[in-house]
Design a protein around this motif. Structure first.
Motif, PDB file in Angstrom:
ATOM      1  N   LYS A 153       7.973  -8.411  -7.991  1.00 34.53           N
ATOM      2  CA  LYS A 153       9.237  -8.067  -8.642  1.00 34.53           C
ATOM      3  C   LYS A 153      10.381  -8.064  -7.637  1.00 34.53           C
ATOM      4  N   LYS A 154      11.595  -8.168  -8.144  1.00 36.01           N
ATOM      5  CA  LYS A 154      12.771  -8.112  -7.285  1.00 36.01           C
ATOM      6  C   LYS A 154      12.828  -6.760  -6.558  1.00 36.01           C
ATOM      7  N   GLY A 155      13.012  -6.810  -5.243  1.00 37.99           N
ATOM      8  CA  GLY A 155      13.065  -5.585  -4.440  1.00 37.99           C
ATOM      9  C   GLY A 155      11.708  -5.046  -4.042  1.00 37.99           C
ATOM     10  N   GLU A 156      10.613  -5.691  -4.490  1.00 36.51           N
ATOM     11  CA  GLU A 156       9.262  -5.207  -4.199  1.00 36.51           C
ATOM     12  C   GLU A 156       8.720  -5.851  -2.925  1.00 36.51           C
ATOM     13  N   LYS A 157       7.877  -5.111  -2.240  1.00 35.87           N
ATOM     14  CA  LYS A 157       7.172  -5.599  -1.067  1.00 35.87           C
ATOM     15  C   LYS A 157       5.682  -5.474  -1.336  1.00 35.87           C
ATOM     16  N   LYS A 158       4.955  -6.586  -1.211  1.00 30.86           N
ATOM     17  CA  LYS A 158       3.548  -6.582  -1.607  1.00 30.86           C
ATOM     18  C   LYS A 158       2.717  -7.325  -0.566  1.00 30.86           C
ATOM     19  N   GLY A 159       1.522  -6.815  -0.317  1.00 33.63           N
ATOM     20  CA  GLY A 159       0.609  -7.447   0.618  1.00 33.63           C
ATOM     21  C   GLY A 159      -0.572  -8.088  -0.082  1.00 33.63           C
ATOM     22  N   ALA A 218       0.607   1.596   0.269  1.00 31.35           N
ATOM     23  CA  ALA A 218       1.075   0.220   0.053  1.00 31.35           C
ATOM     24  C   ALA A 218      -0.101  -0.741   0.015  1.00 31.35           C
ATOM     25  N   SER A 219       0.176  -1.957  -0.418  1.00 31.90           N
ATOM     26  CA  SER A 219      -0.873  -2.981  -0.484  1.00 31.90           C
ATOM     27  C   SER A 219      -0.946  -3.796   0.797  1.00 31.90           C
ATOM     28  N   TYR A 220      -0.233  -3.351   1.834  1.00 35.47           N
ATOM     29  CA  TYR A 220      -0.197  -4.070   3.105  1.00 35.47           C
ATOM     30  C   TYR A 220      -0.276  -3.062   4.249  1.00 35.47           C
ATOM     31  N   PRO A 221      -0.702  -3.486   5.434  1.00 37.10           N
ATOM     32  CA  PRO A 221      -0.757  -2.564   6.580  1.00 37.10           C
ATOM     33  C   PRO A 221       0.648  -2.130   7.008  1.00 37.10           C
ATOM     34  N   GLN A 222       0.735  -0.909   7.519  1.00 36.29           N
ATOM     35  CA  GLN A 222       2.009  -0.408   8.022  1.00 36.29           C
ATOM     36  C   GLN A 222       1.795   0.231   9.394  1.00 36.29           C
ATOM     37  N   LYS A 223       2.708  -0.073  10.321  1.00 36.55           N
ATOM     38  CA  LYS A 223       2.679   0.551  11.635  1.00 36.55           C
ATOM     39  C   LYS A 223       3.571   1.785  11.595  1.00 36.55           C
ATOM     40  N   PHE A 255      -4.044   0.760   7.247  1.00 33.97           N
ATOM     41  CA  PHE A 255      -4.347  -0.257   6.258  1.00 33.97           C
ATOM     42  C   PHE A 255      -4.249   0.347   4.856  1.00 33.97           C
ATOM     43  N   PRO A 256      -4.203  -0.467   3.803  1.00 36.24           N
ATOM     44  CA  PRO A 256      -4.081   0.082   2.452  1.00 36.24           C
ATOM     45  C   PRO A 256      -5.126   1.161   2.163  1.00 36.24           C
ATOM     46  N   ASP A 257      -4.651   2.290   1.640  1.00 35.32           N
ATOM     47  CA  ASP A 257      -5.471   3.457   1.268  1.00 35.32           C
ATOM     48  C   ASP A 257      -6.095   4.165   2.465  1.00 35.32           C
ATOM     49  N   GLU A 258      -5.714   3.802   3.694  1.00 34.34           N
ATOM     50  CA  GLU A 258      -6.268   4.453   4.876  1.00 34.34           C
ATOM     51  C   GLU A 258      -5.434   5.676   5.245  1.00 34.34           C
ATOM     52  N   SER A 259      -6.112   6.710   5.759  1.00 32.48           N
ATOM     53  CA  SER A 259      -5.448   7.930   6.210  1.00 32.48           C
ATOM     54  C   SER A 259      -5.753   8.175   7.684  1.00 32.48           C
ATOM     55  N   LYS A 260      -4.779   8.747   8.399  1.00 32.02           N
ATOM     56  CA  LYS A 260      -4.994   9.189   9.778  1.00 32.02           C
ATOM     57  C   LYS A 260      -4.267  10.505   9.981  1.00 32.02           C
ATOM     58  N   GLU A 261      -4.692  11.253  11.010  1.00 31.18           N
ATOM     59  CA  GLU A 261      -4.081  12.548  11.247  1.00 31.18           C
ATOM     60  C   GLU A 261      -3.604  12.685  12.684  1.00 31.18           C
TER      61      GLU A 261
END
Length: 837
Positions: free
Chosen positions: A315-321, A725-730, A806-812
């Motif tokens: 969609k317009k304005g969306e960011k998808k991995g 998100a559906s993509y990795p994030q730093k 990564f998508p759905d990954e958690s860190k602390e």
């Protein structure tokens, strides 16, 4: 006050000024400038346009240097004024002089960067026409050289509001700023470094871009020339046109005057990126993410290559991995077409060389490098993105190098680059070996930011961390090599016939002359003078029933061994004799145990310590302000500085409201506290749990949970971050901790216990244990932290963990905070580092 240009005769006076200015710099200047020879080397080797000096009372009391960055830009590199002469306009006059020189030489803009604690300098820069660029720590730019032809008396005529904060852009344009002078206003397209509008009495002409369109907002009598067409203007008129160009311009003719307006075209487009960014693969079966950001209308995007094809609706304005599993049939280059963009996957089992547009890639199993054939820039990567190294040619004017065209030939596993009398050979092995044949100097710059230690062969082999390395600290090396260390990773760099090495933080610059070779490798053999240096010992992990200990040597090679205590356990960490001496007094509340370590090289017995908790602390939390702790008391005495319940901007460069607060940031914007986000709070036994789902523009697609765990007299703040998100994030995330202290002393861990008093100026130390001594209190923080001094605002802590989620990954990320009555008790808190709560 007298402003003069530097000559060699002033070197001694400049050295004297630096010595008087020690306290004015975060880590001092004694390792930057030692004697007159350093000054002369710095001046003559760095190709500065000019050094301006301020003279008063027969002394040099200020200096400002600037250098060409490119054909349109100069960089203001260094500004210093003797602290005894602050507040008397010396800095302002020096900066003004540099700006005026850049006008005279025909540049378009002046840039600079400073550190966030430099409170006094920002108003000086802004008065000289500098803007503080949004989404940067403190990067600034002045376009006064561009507009000075419209207003010669720019300094006295400028009506810029001086605020010590980041400058916002004009609301109608993409990255447009404005200068207001006495009789008119001028608009600047910062992306294009051009004048895009002028407004004065009975006249307005503004040009800006939006969604691939050029918009002209006009109000005057005369005509314009647009695309060679003459258009009459008599009063208010708006003109819009679609554009396929990178930039557009228009000529305004009114009252016999001609003005050229120009701006960069902002296009509606599909932005494509990837993870990993460097699309090099040496495994036949690999995976990657293709990340699509849609600035057009809702679209179905085709992803096509000979290896796979996919369709994805964005969609317009969306960011998808999109996660891609790929199997390479053979070595080679595999283009992937996404809309009008193309990515190139490179697969190699041994080595691979190929060109792409104006770039050239060289890969082997360990390293990759990219050569810009236009401009002479060579960038090295390791294939796990541990470090990045950039090398440029020096000796030519930067503008000439920028426009130079390099050629190359391939001979087996060697690639040769050449331009005029300069040539370079890159040989592909497990390492990367780069050779030079040149009559001009060559500069190599390394910047492996993620490494924790640097090892250098000075008078003896030394190992230092990033906070303790500074410019010029190790000019004379015993051998020509440097190592960077990070846990079990070691990057080794060797060179031949180097002239000089300079280190500044994690940036090292190696300056070569004539024929040289530099080699990058992951260390496979012992380096000179250190192969027998073994640092053995124990670092206890403190838990109730079980233990882990470890051994390491200087170059981080693991030594297998066993820990015998209620069974057998592997061990992974290290020990330091000096540190053990500091912690030799163990109070009764900490239990002591004997353990035995057996390896194929030695047997030894060591003490290990168990912590038991007692005592209590009180803390209060504000759920309305990102779950921040705003009160922490020990024996009724307040530890934290906070302006709750009425937040105030008590530090100009980051408007915290104090206390302990979670922070999250991405690469493109600096760490900020989370504010005005509602957290829920509940008490569970002996701990407090606060949590929220943050959905702001900056933290979109991230969930954050904030925990404060109280266990007796220990408080553990913990942040858990999840990628939705559906993509990795730093991401960088952690806590800021503001303490209620005056004139504190900092104790910190760096190969033993060191201390430093707070000064009027900012400094910082990265460590895993630090203690702020304030009168009869010792406030200790344990974890991966940075201890910072914000001058008159005291000493504080921050924790900043870097992670790719990564998508759905958690860190602390967490720290341990404790208020102690003595320094010895504070030191013992280090034993809680690996406490599992």
């Amino acid at each position: 006050m007298k402003l003069i240009s530097f000559t060699d005769d002033y070197a001694k006076k400049v050295v004297d000024m630096f010595k008087r200015s020690q306290e004015g710099w975060p880590t001092g200047l004694d390792e930057v400038i030692i004697d007159e020879r350093d000054i002369l080397d710095w001046y003559h080797e760095s190709k500065y346009i000019e050094w301006y000096l301020a003279e008063e009372d027969d002394k040099i009391v200020g200096i400002c240097t600037f250098i060409e960055n490119d054909k349109d830009t100069v960089y203001l590199g260094f500004l210093n004024v003797d602290p005894l002469y602050h507040g008397r306009g010396f800095g302002k006059e020096l900066v003004k002089k540099c700006v005026e020189k850049s006008i005279e030489l025909g540049y378009k803009k002046v840039t600079l960067g400073t550190w966030a604690g430099n409170m006094k300098a920002v108003p000086v820069y802004k008065k000289c026409g500098f803007f503080w660029i949004p989404d940067t720590d403190v990067d600034m730019v002045s376009f006064i050289p561009l507009v000075a032809k419209l207003e010669k008396d720019w300094y006295n005529s400028l009506q810029k509001k001086i605020e010590v904060k980041k400058d916002g852009y004009e609301k109608f344009g993409e990255k447009i700023w404005s200068y207001k002078f006495k009789d008119f206003k001028v608009y600047i397209d910062s992306e294009n470094s051009s004048i895009c509008g002028i407004e004065k009495k009975n006249f307005k002409a503004l040009m800006y871009s939006k969604d691939s369109k050029i918009i002209l907002d006009l109000d005057f009598r005369g005509h314009i020339i647009l695309d060679d067409e003459k258009i009459e203007i008599d009063g208010k008129k708006n003109i819009e046109k679609e554009s396929k160009k990178e930039k557009e311009y228009v000529y305004i003719i009114s009252n016999g005057e001609s003005i050229k307006l120009e701006c960069k075209v902002v296009k509606k487009e599909i932005n494509v990126s990837s993870y990993p960014e460097n699309l090099y693969f040496n495994k036949k079966k690999s995976e990657l993410y293709i990340i699509i950001e849609n600035k057009k209308e809702d679209s179905e995007i085709n992803i096509e290559s000979e290896l796979f094809s996919k369709k994805i609706r964005v969609k317009k304005g969306e960011k998808k991995g999109v996660k891609i599993d790929v199997e390479f049939p053979k070595e080679g280059i595999y283009p992937v077409k996404i809309d009008e963009k193309t990515l190139y996957l490179r697969y190699v089992e041994d080595s691979l060389v190929h060109g792409e547009n104006e770039k050239f890639y060289i890969d082997n199993s360990k390293f990759s490098c990219k050569m810009d054939l236009k401009g002479g820039k060579l960038t090295f990567y390791d294939n796990e993105k541990v470090f990045e190294i950039e090398e440029r040619i020096i000796g030519y004017p930067p503008s000439k190098i920028k426009d130079s065209k390099f050629n190359y030939v391939i001979e087996g596993k060697k690639v040769k680059f050449y331009i005029e009398e300069f040539s370079k050979e890159i040989e592909l092995e497990d390492c990367l070996k780069v050779g030079y044949k040149t009559d001009i100097p060559i500069k190599f710059r390394t910047n492996p930011k993620s490494f924790e230690k640097m090892v250098l062969p000075a008078e003896k082999v030394v190992e230092v961390n990033s906070a303790e390395v500074d410019f010029g600290a190790f000019k004379k090396l015993k051998d020509n090599w440097i190592q960077y260390k990070n846990k079990n990773e070691t990057l080794h760099i060797e060179w031949e016939n180097s002239k000089k090495v300079q280190t500044s933080g994690w940036r090292s610059e190696i300056l070569f002359e004539k024929d040289n070779t530099v080699t990058f490798s992951h260390l496979k053999r012992e380096s000179p003078d250190i192969k027998d240096w073994l640092d053995i010992g124990i670092n206890p992990k403190v838990i109730e029933t079980d233990f882990e200990v470890s051994i390491k040597n200087l170059i981080n090679k693991k030594i297998e061994g066993k820990l015998i205590y209620n069974g057998e356990h592997n061990f992974v960490l290290g020990y330091n004799e000096e540190f053990k001496k500091k912690f030799s007094e163990i109070p009764e509340k900490l239990q002591r145990k004997k353990i035995k370590i057996s390896t194929d090289k030695f047997d030894l017995e060591k003490d290990i310590v168990l912590a038991k908790f007692d005592g209590d602390i009180d803390f209060k939390v504000s759920p309305e302000h990102a779950g921040s702790v705003y009160s922490l008391k020990k024996d009724g005495k307040e530890v934290l500085f906070s302006t709750y319940p009425t937040p105030k901007e008590f530090i100009w460069f980051n408007p915290f409201y104090g206390g302990i607060f979670p922070t999250v940031s991405k690469k493109e914007w600096p760490i900020l506290p989370l504010r005005k986000e509602k957290f829920t709070m509940e008490k569970i036994k002996d701990r407090y749990k606060l949590s929220t789902n943050v959905n702001t523009k900056k933290l979109k697609n991230l969930s954050l949970e904030c925990f404060y765990i109280k266990k007796g007299d220990v408080l553990i703040p913990k942040v858990v971050l999840k990628n939705n998100a559906s993509y990795p994030q730093k991401i960088y995330f952690g806590f800021g901790i503001f303490l209620n202290v005056q004139n504190p002393k900092l104790w910190y861990m760096d190969n033993g216990i060191k201390n430093r008093k707070s000064t009027l100026f900012e400094f910082w130390i990265k460590t895993d244990w630090a203690c702020v001594e304030d009168k009869d209190r010792f406030i200790t923080c344990v974890g991966d932290i940075t201890a910072m001094s914000f001058g008159k605002h005291g000493m504080h802590f921050t924790t900043k963990k870097e992670a790719v989620l990564f998508p759905d990954e958690s860190k602390e990320n967490r720290v341990i905070l404790k208020v102690c009555d003595t320094l010895e008790e504070a030191k013992e808190t280090y034993l809680l580092k690996d406490l599992n709560i």
